[in-house]
Motif scaffolding. Structure first.
Motif, PDB file in Angstrom:
ATOM      1  N   TYR A 122       7.243  10.808 -12.331  1.00  0.00           N
ATOM      2  CA  TYR A 122       6.616   9.583 -11.831  1.00  0.00           C
ATOM      3  C   TYR A 122       5.163   9.430 -12.281  1.00  0.00           C
ATOM      4  CZ  TYR A 122      10.687   9.297  -8.820  1.00  0.00           C
ATOM      5  OH  TYR A 122      11.984   9.214  -8.356  1.00  0.00           O
ATOM      6  N   ARG A 123       4.689  10.327 -13.120  1.00  0.00           N
ATOM      7  CA  ARG A 123       3.269  10.276 -13.467  1.00  0.00           C
ATOM      8  C   ARG A 123       2.900   8.981 -14.190  1.00  0.00           C
ATOM      9  NH1 ARG A 123       2.789  16.348 -15.843  1.00  0.00           N
ATOM     10  NH2 ARG A 123       4.931  15.794 -16.449  1.00  0.00           N
ATOM     11  N   ILE A 167      -3.641   7.608  -9.981  1.00  0.00           N
ATOM     12  CA  ILE A 167      -3.547   6.306  -9.312  1.00  0.00           C
ATOM     13  C   ILE A 167      -4.916   5.641  -9.285  1.00  0.00           C
ATOM     14  CG2 ILE A 167      -2.945   5.101  -7.191  1.00  0.00           C
ATOM     15  CD1 ILE A 167      -1.141   7.485  -6.496  1.00  0.00           C
ATOM     16  N   PRO A 168      -5.069   4.502  -9.915  1.00  0.00           N
ATOM     17  CA  PRO A 168      -6.386   3.837  -9.957  1.00  0.00           C
ATOM     18  C   PRO A 168      -6.912   3.527  -8.555  1.00  0.00           C
ATOM     19  CG  PRO A 168      -4.862   2.833 -11.532  1.00  0.00           C
ATOM     20  CD  PRO A 168      -4.051   3.753 -10.680  1.00  0.00           C
ATOM     21  N   GLY A 169      -8.132   3.939  -8.292  1.00  0.00           N
ATOM     22  CA  GLY A 169      -8.795   3.594  -7.041  1.00  0.00           C
ATOM     23  C   GLY A 169      -8.233   4.258  -5.806  1.00  0.00           C
ATOM     24  N   VAL A 222      -0.028   1.752 -10.515  1.00  0.00           N
ATOM     25  CA  VAL A 222      -0.130   1.329  -9.119  1.00  0.00           C
ATOM     26  C   VAL A 222      -1.283   0.342  -8.984  1.00  0.00           C
ATOM     27  CG1 VAL A 222      -0.666   2.060  -6.759  1.00  0.00           C
ATOM     28  CG2 VAL A 222       0.878   3.437  -8.178  1.00  0.00           C
ATOM     29  N   GLY A 223      -0.984  -0.834  -8.439  1.00  0.00           N
ATOM     30  CA  GLY A 223      -2.006  -1.866  -8.307  1.00  0.00           C
ATOM     31  C   GLY A 223      -2.339  -2.215  -6.875  1.00  0.00           C
ATOM     32  N   GLY A 247       0.847  -1.183   0.000  1.00  0.00           N
ATOM     33  CA  GLY A 247       0.000   0.000   0.000  1.00  0.00           C
ATOM     34  C   GLY A 247       0.880   1.228   0.000  1.00  0.00           C
ATOM     35  N   LEU A 248       0.325   2.358  -0.455  1.00  0.00           N
ATOM     36  CA  LEU A 248       1.103   3.590  -0.581  1.00  0.00           C
ATOM     37  C   LEU A 248       0.427   4.736   0.150  1.00  0.00           C
ATOM     38  CD1 LEU A 248       2.012   3.641  -4.393  1.00  0.00           C
ATOM     39  CD2 LEU A 248       3.571   3.155  -2.502  1.00  0.00           C
ATOM     40  N   LEU A 249       1.212   5.498   0.900  1.00  0.00           N
ATOM     41  CA  LEU A 249       0.796   6.776   1.463  1.00  0.00           C
ATOM     42  C   LEU A 249       1.678   7.845   0.843  1.00  0.00           C
ATOM     43  CD1 LEU A 249      -0.455   8.798   3.528  1.00  0.00           C
ATOM     44  CD2 LEU A 249       1.351   8.059   5.121  1.00  0.00           C
ATOM     45  N   LEU A 250       1.044   8.794   0.145  1.00  0.00           N
ATOM     46  CA  LEU A 250       1.776   9.896  -0.476  1.00  0.00           C
ATOM     47  C   LEU A 250       1.242  11.191   0.110  1.00  0.00           C
ATOM     48  CD1 LEU A 250       1.645   8.586  -4.148  1.00  0.00           C
ATOM     49  CD2 LEU A 250       3.634   8.569  -2.626  1.00  0.00           C
TER      50      LEU A 250
END
Length: 267
Positions: free
Chosen positions: A198-199, A232-234, A205-206, A115-118
């Motif tokens: 990074y776009r 980012i999807p979803g 991103v999955g 998972g990602l936190l940006l």
């Protein structure tokens, strides 16, 4: 504090709690203590929270004055630390430069990310003007130290209103900036001036992703967060009212509640 000898440097880190692993990456010019409120809360709520000082920051080894530390180097350091700690897949989060390191890590090692936190970050490559400014700033901090820079940017890192009403937070942010080694800060500034775009990788991103931004952020405005959210999807977007560049400290409760919901969704 714990230390690990990795790739010729001594990495200082905190490893709190047990459970699903969460790795949080600090921004510039800070250290791992910027994530202390999150590490303390979530390590008590069933998560193993790892925060480390980046190469050249805090208590981690400083590079020589002439070096340039790219985001890819920081990302590789995180991978080495994760391997050292036996982490296979983990939630990875970062703020500002830390968020760009997270994007670089995901682009290079996507299979390790759960998972990602940006937070308060941007995905675009550096502009020509930005490259000039960052390299000039690197020269400045080597010549003057971090004190003048810290004084200049405090009311952008923390909103002027929060500097006035939250003196403990302002003092913490100011202390982190003032105590950052100039050599480490300069090396990161020069490396960050050459960051890629990074776009495109964000569109691939999955895993679940949370994008957070403060409404008063001048460095990475709400429009940058909206861009990442669209790419980012979803993904989930959280806009924190009354915070500038440090919503995890300026609006600790709101930030933690948003992050808690995100982590529960992943679980």
């Amino acid at each position: 504090m714990s230390t690990a000898e990795l790739d010729g440097i001594s990495v200082a880190y905190d490893d709190l709690g047990a459970g699903s692993p969460v790795v949080l990456v600090h921004g510039h010019p800070f250290n791992r203590s910027m994530w202390r409120p999150q590490a303390e809360r979530f390590s008590q709520e069933g998560y193993r929270v790892i925060t480390a000082d980046l190469r050249g920051y805090g208590d981690t080894t400083r590079p020589p004055e002439s070096t340039k530390t790219g985001l890819d180097v920081f990302a590789a350091d995180i991978l080495r630390l994760a391997d050292h700690l036996g982490l296979e897949r983990f939630v990875l989060g970062g703020l500002s430069m830390g968020g760009q390191i997270v994007m670089e890590f995901h682009r290079t090692y996507p299979d390790r990310v759960a998972g990602l936190l940006l937070a308060d970050t941007s995905p675009q490559e550096e502009t020509e003007e930005g490259k000039r400014v960052r390299n000039e700033m690197a020269d400045r901090v080597l010549a003057e130290g971090l004190n003048p820079y810290a004084e200049d940017v405090l009311t952008k890192m923390v909103s002027p209103e929060n500097v006035r009403t939250m003196p403990d937070v302002a003092a913490h942010v100011l202390d982190m900036m003032r105590t950052t080694p100039p050599e480490g800060a300069a090396a990161a500034l020069r490396g960050r001036a050459e960051r890629p775009d990074y776009r495109d990788s964000l569109t691939r991103v999955g895993v679940p992703a949370l994008v957070v931004v403060g409404t008063e952020d001048e460095f990475t405005p709400v429009s940058d967060a909206e861009l990442m959210h669209d790419l980012i999807p979803g993904s989930t977007l959280a806009v924190i009212e009354g915070a500038a560049h440090m919503p995890n400290l300026e609006r600790e409760a709101e930030f933690n509640d948003v992050f808690a919901r995100f982590l529960k969704e992943i679980d």
